[in-house]
Design an enzyme around this catalytic site. Structure first.
Site, PDB file in Angstrom:
ATOM      1  N   SER A 122       0.683  -1.211   0.135  1.00 28.64           N
ATOM      2  CA  SER A 122       0.135   0.090  -0.068  1.00 28.64           C
ATOM      3  C   SER A 122       0.942   1.415  -0.003  1.00 28.64           C
ATOM      4  CB  SER A 122      -0.775  -0.161   1.340  1.00 28.64           C
ATOM      5  OG  SER A 122      -1.410   1.202   1.447  1.00 28.64           O
ATOM      6  N   TYR A 139      -1.862  -1.256  10.520  1.00 27.38           N
ATOM      7  CA  TYR A 139      -2.080  -1.508   8.878  1.00 27.38           C
ATOM      8  C   TYR A 139      -0.821  -1.261   8.012  1.00 27.38           C
ATOM      9  CZ  TYR A 139      -3.719  -1.401   4.243  1.00 27.38           C
ATOM     10  OH  TYR A 139      -3.837  -1.579   2.542  1.00 27.38           O
TER      11      TYR A 139
HETATM   12  N1  LIG Z   1      -8.457  -0.096  -1.846  1.00 26.30           N
HETATM   13  C1  LIG Z   1      -7.489   0.649  -1.283  1.00 26.30           C
HETATM   14  O1  LIG Z   1      -7.556   1.816  -1.186  1.00 26.30           O
HETATM   15  C2  LIG Z   1      -6.322  -0.038  -0.808  1.00 26.30           C
HETATM   16  C3  LIG Z   1      -5.065   0.780  -0.903  1.00 26.30           C
HETATM   17  C4  LIG Z   1      -4.078  -0.090  -0.744  1.00 26.30           C
HETATM   18  C5  LIG Z   1      -3.660  -1.193  -0.583  1.00 26.30           C
HETATM   19  N2  LIG Z   1      -4.980  -2.022  -0.741  1.00 26.30           N
HETATM   20  C6  LIG Z   1      -4.534  -3.568  -0.569  1.00 26.30           C
HETATM   21  O2  LIG Z   1      -5.301  -4.267  -1.567  1.00 26.30           O
HETATM   22  C7  LIG Z   1      -5.610  -5.531  -1.194  1.00 26.30           C
HETATM   23  C8  LIG Z   1      -6.845  -5.669  -1.546  1.00 26.30           C
HETATM   24  O3  LIG Z   1      -7.972  -4.953  -0.932  1.00 26.30           O
HETATM   25  P1  LIG Z   1      -9.173  -4.469  -1.661  1.00 26.30           P
HETATM   26  O4  LIG Z   1      -8.951  -2.789  -1.817  1.00 26.30           O
HETATM   27  O5  LIG Z   1      -9.399  -5.127  -2.907  1.00 26.30           O
HETATM   28  O6  LIG Z   1     -10.248  -4.588  -0.733  1.00 26.30           O
HETATM   29  P2  LIG Z   1     -11.646  -5.537  -0.655  1.00 26.30           P
HETATM   30  O7  LIG Z   1     -12.503  -5.196  -1.775  1.00 26.30           O
HETATM   31  O8  LIG Z   1     -12.093  -5.419   0.886  1.00 26.30           O
HETATM   32  O9  LIG Z   1     -10.938  -6.895  -0.995  1.00 26.30           O
HETATM   33  C9  LIG Z   1     -10.322  -7.658  -0.056  1.00 26.30           C
HETATM   34  C10 LIG Z   1     -10.216  -9.021  -0.307  1.00 26.30           C
HETATM   35  O10 LIG Z   1      -9.404  -9.588   0.758  1.00 26.30           O
HETATM   36  C11 LIG Z   1     -10.139 -10.853   1.112  1.00 26.30           C
HETATM   37  N3  LIG Z   1      -9.785 -11.101   2.692  1.00 26.30           N
HETATM   38  C12 LIG Z   1     -10.049 -10.438   3.585  1.00 26.30           C
HETATM   39  N4  LIG Z   1      -9.772 -11.001   4.840  1.00 26.30           N
HETATM   40  C13 LIG Z   1      -9.795 -12.337   4.664  1.00 26.30           C
HETATM   41  C14 LIG Z   1      -9.314 -13.465   5.490  1.00 26.30           C
HETATM   42  N5  LIG Z   1      -9.553 -13.223   6.831  1.00 26.30           N
HETATM   43  N6  LIG Z   1      -9.136 -14.512   4.694  1.00 26.30           N
HETATM   44  C15 LIG Z   1      -9.290 -14.840   3.267  1.00 26.30           C
HETATM   45  N7  LIG Z   1      -9.462 -13.572   2.658  1.00 26.30           N
HETATM   46  C16 LIG Z   1      -9.531 -12.380   2.866  1.00 26.30           C
HETATM   47  C17 LIG Z   1     -11.416 -10.625   1.025  1.00 26.30           C
HETATM   48  O11 LIG Z   1     -12.361 -11.763   0.751  1.00 26.30           O
HETATM   49  P3  LIG Z   1     -13.458 -12.398   1.618  1.00 26.30           P
HETATM   50  O12 LIG Z   1     -14.113 -11.321   2.380  1.00 26.30           O
HETATM   51  O13 LIG Z   1     -14.332 -13.112   0.756  1.00 26.30           O
HETATM   52  O14 LIG Z   1     -12.567 -13.394   2.460  1.00 26.30           O
HETATM   53  C18 LIG Z   1     -11.381  -9.826  -0.397  1.00 26.30           C
HETATM   54  O15 LIG Z   1     -11.512 -10.813  -1.544  1.00 26.30           O
HETATM   55  C19 LIG Z   1      -5.441  -5.356   0.377  1.00 26.30           C
HETATM   56  O16 LIG Z   1      -4.262  -6.248   0.715  1.00 26.30           O
HETATM   57  C20 LIG Z   1      -5.460  -4.128   0.623  1.00 26.30           C
HETATM   58  O17 LIG Z   1      -4.675  -3.947   1.872  1.00 26.30           O
HETATM   59  C21 LIG Z   1      -6.063  -1.507  -0.718  1.00 26.30           C
END
Ligand SMILES: NC(=O)c1ccc[n+]([C@@H]2O[C@H](COP(=O)([O-])OP(=O)(O)OC[C@H]3O[C@@H](n4cnc5c(N)ncnc54)[C@H](OP(=O)(O)O)[C@@H]3O)[C@@H](O)[C@H]2O)c1
Length: 260
Positions: free
Chosen positions: A143, A156
């Site tokens: 991130s 985080y």
């Molecule tokens: N969106 C942002 O602004 C942002 C910025 C920087 C980095 N990121 C990173 O990008 C990555 C993806 O996040 P996203 O933004 O796409 O958010 P998201 O839409 O909330 O997706 C998160 C994914 O992680 C899975 N997950 C969460 N907890 C889990 C667990 N205990 N076991 C297995 N799977 C789990 C969820 O699946 P289930 O709920 O089905 O398990 C979902 O598929 C993350 O690592 C996040 O930290 C996001």
């Protein structure tokens, strides 16, 4: 140009947001997929859509990666199928927001399990086959928070700093062994992330997850160690630590997040 045709790609967090887009993009490029997350119904319907749209062969593994044995179980399930993973995308992750002592300790521990432990373990488990084949790709999602000390987001931010350093080190360690590592560092992106973290985004304009994944795949083609995704100013933001003291940077971030 990195080729995905007929390669097996395992994507954690494939049920939503960036992971889902990675799965779709790789399927469109001819990869076969192992989709991992907790939401079984969502994974099943994604597998059906990918089959219908691209003729993709995929399997789903329903797993809560915050459980201590989860990575071992995922690895065992994959081994039972006889599949060798060519591409590993450690995308699953989440954040908790709040003044540290008021946040839920158990939730913080689960975050460490998913963002750090599962990612590290899956990398460790799937790497030996890649080393043996002298070919493989591992993409870890960190991130923009990995670059700056964001208050009220301590665990985080620190977890993503781990992912960043871990991935950059492995890029160098394995660069002559045919393994490509990439650390993806998105800024605020339009996914379920902020809803799940119960917080407002740190930026007013959210990046499109499709654009973020496109930027990541472009960086992969250039064999970059890491890529900062989203609008251009995210790249400037990521470099501030090179010019400002860490204390000054922390004060700027605090002022910025307070405004929100
Ligand atoms: N969106 C942002 O602004 C942002 C910025 C920087 C980095 N990121 C990173 O990008 C990555 C993806 O996040 P996203 O933004 O796409 O958010 P998201 O839409 O909330 O997706 C998160 C994914 O992680 C899975 N997950 C969460 N907890 C889990 C667990 N205990 N076991 C297995 N799977 C789990 C969820 O699946 P289930 O709920 O089905 O398990 C979902 O598929 C993350 O690592 C996040 O930290 C996001």
């Amino acid at each position: 140009m990195v080729q995905f045709k007929d390669k097996w790609a395992l994507v954690t967090g494939a049920s939503s947001g960036l992971g889902k887009i990675f799965a779709e993009k790789l399927a469109a490029a001819g990869a076969k997929l192992i989709l991992v997350a907790r939401s079984e119904d969502v994974l099943k319907s994604l597998a059906l859509v990918l089959k219908h749209e691209y003729g993709t062969q995929s399997i789903i593994i329903v797993k809560d990666l915050s459980n201590p044995n989860a990575a071992q179980e995922v690895f065992a399930e994959v081994k039972n199928t006889g599949i060798t993973v060519d591409i590993l995308i450690n995308d699953a992750g989440f954040g908790t927001y709040g003044h540290f002592h008021t946040t839920d300790l158990h939730r913080n521990e689960q975050m460490i399990m998913v963002n750090i432990k599962a990612l590290t373990e899956l990398t460790h488990l799937f790497l030996p086959d890649m080393v043996a084949k002298k070919s493989g790709i591992i993409i870890n999602i960190a991130s923009l928070a990995a670059f700056v000390p964001i208050q009220n987001f301590a665990v985080y931010s620190a977890s993503k700093a781990y992912v960043r350093l871990f991935t950059e080190i492995l890029w160098h360690e394995y660069k002559n062994e045919g393994i490509q590592f990439l650390c993806v560092c998105p800024g605020s992106t339009d996914t379920n992330f902020f809803r799940n973290a119960k917080m407002k985004p740190s930026q007013s304009i959210l990046a499109s997850p499709v654009k973020v994944v496109d930027q990541a795949l472009q960086a992969l083609n250039k064999n970059k160690t890491y890529v900062v995704c989203g609008p251009y100013y995210n790249k400037i933001y990521a470099q501030l630590g090179r010019f400002l003291t860490r204390n000054f940077l922390a004060r700027i971030i605090r002022a910025k997040t307070k405004r929100r």
